[in-house]
Design a protein around this motif. Sequence first.
Motif, PDB file in Angstrom:
ATOM      1  N   ALA A   1       0.824  -1.211   0.000  1.00 33.35           N
ATOM      2  CA  ALA A   1       0.000   0.000   0.000  1.00 33.35           C
ATOM      3  C   ALA A   1       0.856   1.257   0.000  1.00 33.35           C
ATOM      4  CB  ALA A   1      -0.938  -0.009   1.205  1.00 33.35           C
ATOM      5  N   VAL A   2       1.878   1.281   0.843  1.00 33.50           N
ATOM      6  CA  VAL A   2       2.751   2.458   0.905  1.00 33.50           C
ATOM      7  C   VAL A   2       3.506   2.636  -0.410  1.00 33.50           C
ATOM      8  CG1 VAL A   2       4.789   3.421   2.027  1.00 33.50           C
ATOM      9  CG2 VAL A   2       2.967   2.462   3.403  1.00 33.50           C
ATOM     10  N   GLY A   3       4.021   1.542  -0.947  1.00 33.04           N
ATOM     11  CA  GLY A   3       4.749   1.621  -2.207  1.00 33.04           C
ATOM     12  C   GLY A   3       3.884   2.103  -3.352  1.00 33.04           C
ATOM     13  N   LEU A   4       2.683   1.548  -3.461  1.00 39.71           N
ATOM     14  CA  LEU A   4       1.792   1.965  -4.539  1.00 39.71           C
ATOM     15  C   LEU A   4       1.372   3.420  -4.401  1.00 39.71           C
ATOM     16  CD1 LEU A   4      -0.481  -1.195  -4.881  1.00 39.71           C
ATOM     17  CD2 LEU A   4       1.209  -0.364  -6.526  1.00 39.71           C
ATOM     18  N   THR A   5       1.046   3.847  -3.185  1.00 39.99           N
ATOM     19  CA  THR A   5       0.624   5.234  -3.016  1.00 39.99           C
ATOM     20  C   THR A   5       1.783   6.204  -3.216  1.00 39.99           C
ATOM     21  OG1 THR A   5       0.832   5.058  -0.607  1.00 39.99           O
ATOM     22  CG2 THR A   5      -1.371   4.751  -1.549  1.00 39.99           C
ATOM     23  N   MET A   6       2.988   5.816  -2.810  1.00 38.90           N
ATOM     24  CA  MET A   6       4.139   6.700  -3.041  1.00 38.90           C
ATOM     25  C   MET A   6       4.426   6.848  -4.532  1.00 38.90           C
ATOM     26  SD  MET A   6       6.746   5.644   0.010  1.00 38.90           S
ATOM     27  CE  MET A   6       8.023   6.755  -0.499  1.00 38.90           C
ATOM     28  N   ALA A   7       4.413   5.745  -5.246  1.00 39.14           N
ATOM     29  CA  ALA A   7       4.690   5.796  -6.685  1.00 39.14           C
ATOM     30  C   ALA A   7       3.584   6.539  -7.433  1.00 39.14           C
ATOM     31  CB  ALA A   7       4.865   4.384  -7.228  1.00 39.14           C
ATOM     32  N   ALA A   8       2.329   6.248  -7.099  1.00 40.92           N
ATOM     33  CA  ALA A   8       1.215   6.932  -7.762  1.00 40.92           C
ATOM     34  C   ALA A   8       1.192   8.415  -7.411  1.00 40.92           C
ATOM     35  CB  ALA A   8      -0.105   6.269  -7.390  1.00 40.92           C
ATOM     36  N   SER A   9       1.535   8.753  -6.180  1.00 33.28           N
ATOM     37  CA  SER A   9       1.599  10.164  -5.781  1.00 33.28           C
ATOM     38  C   SER A   9       2.669  10.902  -6.579  1.00 33.28           C
ATOM     39  CB  SER A   9       1.914  10.287  -4.289  1.00 33.28           C
ATOM     40  OG  SER A   9       0.903   9.735  -3.518  1.00 33.28           O
ATOM     41  N   ALA A  10       3.814  10.265  -6.766  1.00 30.75           N
ATOM     42  CA  ALA A  10       4.884  10.886  -7.549  1.00 30.75           C
ATOM     43  C   ALA A  10       4.441  11.102  -8.991  1.00 30.75           C
ATOM     44  CB  ALA A  10       6.149  10.025  -7.494  1.00 30.75           C
ATOM     45  N   ALA A  11       3.792  10.101  -9.574  1.00 25.63           N
ATOM     46  CA  ALA A  11       3.323  10.232 -10.958  1.00 25.63           C
ATOM     47  C   ALA A  11       2.281  11.344 -11.081  1.00 25.63           C
ATOM     48  CB  ALA A  11       2.749   8.900 -11.439  1.00 25.63           C
ATOM     49  N   CYS A  12       1.336  11.406 -10.153  1.00 22.19           N
ATOM     50  CA  CYS A  12       0.310  12.460 -10.194  1.00 22.19           C
ATOM     51  C   CYS A  12       0.915  13.841  -9.950  1.00 22.19           C
ATOM     52  CB  CYS A  12      -0.783  12.173  -9.175  1.00 22.19           C
ATOM     53  SG  CYS A  12      -1.843  10.798  -9.636  1.00 22.19           S
ATOM     54  N   ALA A  13       1.887  13.914  -9.070  1.00 23.38           N
ATOM     55  CA  ALA A  13       2.539  15.201  -8.807  1.00 23.38           C
ATOM     56  C   ALA A  13       3.201  15.724 -10.075  1.00 23.38           C
ATOM     57  CB  ALA A  13       3.566  15.060  -7.691  1.00 23.38           C
ATOM     58  N   ILE A  14       3.787  14.832 -10.850  1.00 23.91           N
ATOM     59  CA  ILE A  14       4.458  15.239 -12.081  1.00 23.91           C
ATOM     60  C   ILE A  14       3.448  15.594 -13.168  1.00 23.91           C
ATOM     61  CG2 ILE A  14       5.931  14.414 -13.972  1.00 23.91           C
ATOM     62  CD1 ILE A  14       7.277  12.625 -11.734  1.00 23.91           C
ATOM     63  N   PHE A  15       2.517  14.677 -13.441  1.00 25.55           N
ATOM     64  CA  PHE A  15       1.636  14.838 -14.599  1.00 25.55           C
ATOM     65  C   PHE A  15       0.408  15.700 -14.350  1.00 25.55           C
ATOM     66  CE2 PHE A  15       3.829  10.755 -15.469  1.00 25.55           C
ATOM     67  CZ  PHE A  15       4.529  11.183 -16.589  1.00 25.55           C
ATOM     68  N   ILE A  16      -0.057  15.785 -13.129  1.00 26.71           N
ATOM     69  CA  ILE A  16      -1.257  16.577 -12.849  1.00 26.71           C
ATOM     70  C   ILE A  16      -0.911  17.915 -12.204  1.00 26.71           C
ATOM     71  CG2 ILE A  16      -3.410  16.654 -11.529  1.00 26.71           C
ATOM     72  CD1 ILE A  16      -3.586  13.603 -11.899  1.00 26.71           C
ATOM     73  N   LEU A  17      -0.023  17.880 -11.208  1.00 29.57           N
ATOM     74  CA  LEU A  17       0.312  19.109 -10.484  1.00 29.57           C
ATOM     75  C   LEU A  17       1.487  19.859 -11.093  1.00 29.57           C
ATOM     76  CD1 LEU A  17      -0.119  17.782  -6.822  1.00 29.57           C
ATOM     77  CD2 LEU A  17      -1.769  19.065  -8.220  1.00 29.57           C
ATOM     78  N   GLY A  18       2.180  19.239 -12.066  1.00 27.86           N
ATOM     79  CA  GLY A  18       3.287  19.910 -12.746  1.00 27.86           C
ATOM     80  C   GLY A  18       4.554  20.026 -11.926  1.00 27.86           C
ATOM     81  N   GLU A  19       4.733  19.165 -10.926  1.00 28.32           N
ATOM     82  CA  GLU A  19       5.947  19.195 -10.117  1.00 28.32           C
ATOM     83  C   GLU A  19       7.092  18.524 -10.878  1.00 28.32           C
ATOM     84  OE1 GLU A  19       5.043  17.644  -6.236  1.00 28.32           O
ATOM     85  OE2 GLU A  19       3.421  19.075  -5.931  1.00 28.32           O
ATOM     86  N   GLN A  20       8.311  18.820 -10.492  1.00 30.03           N
ATOM     87  CA  GLN A  20       9.495  18.305 -11.185  1.00 30.03           C
ATOM     88  C   GLN A  20       9.986  17.005 -10.544  1.00 30.03           C
ATOM     89  OE1 GLN A  20      10.836  19.743 -14.020  1.00 30.03           O
ATOM     90  NE2 GLN A  20       8.965  20.963 -13.861  1.00 30.03           N
ATOM     91  N   LEU A  21      10.463  16.079 -11.377  1.00 30.37           N
ATOM     92  CA  LEU A  21      11.036  14.820 -10.913  1.00 30.37           C
ATOM     93  C   LEU A  21      12.547  14.888 -11.081  1.00 30.37           C
ATOM     94  CD1 LEU A  21      10.572  11.828 -10.006  1.00 30.37           C
ATOM     95  CD2 LEU A  21      10.585  11.245 -12.430  1.00 30.37           C
ATOM     96  N   THR A  22      13.259  14.719  -9.993  1.00 32.38           N
ATOM     97  CA  THR A  22      14.716  14.691 -10.075  1.00 32.38           C
ATOM     98  C   THR A  22      15.171  13.279 -10.433  1.00 32.38           C
ATOM     99  OG1 THR A  22      14.995  14.119  -7.739  1.00 32.38           O
ATOM    100  CG2 THR A  22      14.891  16.485  -8.294  1.00 32.38           C
ATOM    101  N   TRP A  23      16.438  13.163 -10.811  1.00 30.91           N
ATOM    102  CA  TRP A  23      16.997  11.860 -11.169  1.00 30.91           C
ATOM    103  C   TRP A  23      16.896  10.907  -9.995  1.00 30.91           C
ATOM    104  CZ3 TRP A  23      20.985   8.756  -9.497  1.00 30.91           C
ATOM    105  CH2 TRP A  23      21.332   7.713 -10.350  1.00 30.91           C
ATOM    106  N   SER A  24      17.272  11.376  -8.812  1.00 31.58           N
ATOM    107  CA  SER A  24      17.242  10.496  -7.634  1.00 31.58           C
ATOM    108  C   SER A  24      15.809  10.103  -7.268  1.00 31.58           C
ATOM    109  CB  SER A  24      17.943  11.155  -6.444  1.00 31.58           C
ATOM    110  OG  SER A  24      17.309  12.356  -6.094  1.00 31.58           O
TER     111      SER A  24
END
Length: 122
Positions: free
Chosen positions: A80-103
């Motif tokens: 659950a934690v892994g899925l929500t963390m990964a999905a949150s990162a994807a939504c932050a990038i594609f919906i909220l326009g946040e930046q994804l660093t290499w790390s």
Amino acid sequence: MLRFLTSLPFLFSIYTVMSVGGMVLVKHTFPAFKLAYAQQGLFNLPALQLAAGASMYVFSFLTWMVILSRAPLIVAYPIAVGLTMAASAACAIFILGEQLTWSSGVGVALIFAGVMLLTKAA
């Protein structure tokens, strides 16, 4: 059909969509809500969107309770934690326009790898 609707993969999917969706909707709507509240009062479109996001989050909690009743905690919680963390990162990038660093990208990839290993162990 009922067996599919109560299967753990389906429940984890519902949990992830509702949890992350509710969180993203609240995050996205809150600035507009504060502005609309100051101008119009409590009842406005952003207030309804904020309530919808909060309701999604509550539904995700109820789904989590069902998951806990059917899966060992040692497996359910990391998935659950892994899925929500990964999905949150994807939504932050594609919906909220946040930046994804290499790390951060490597971290998300490792989360997916860990979830795959945990689901194979279950």
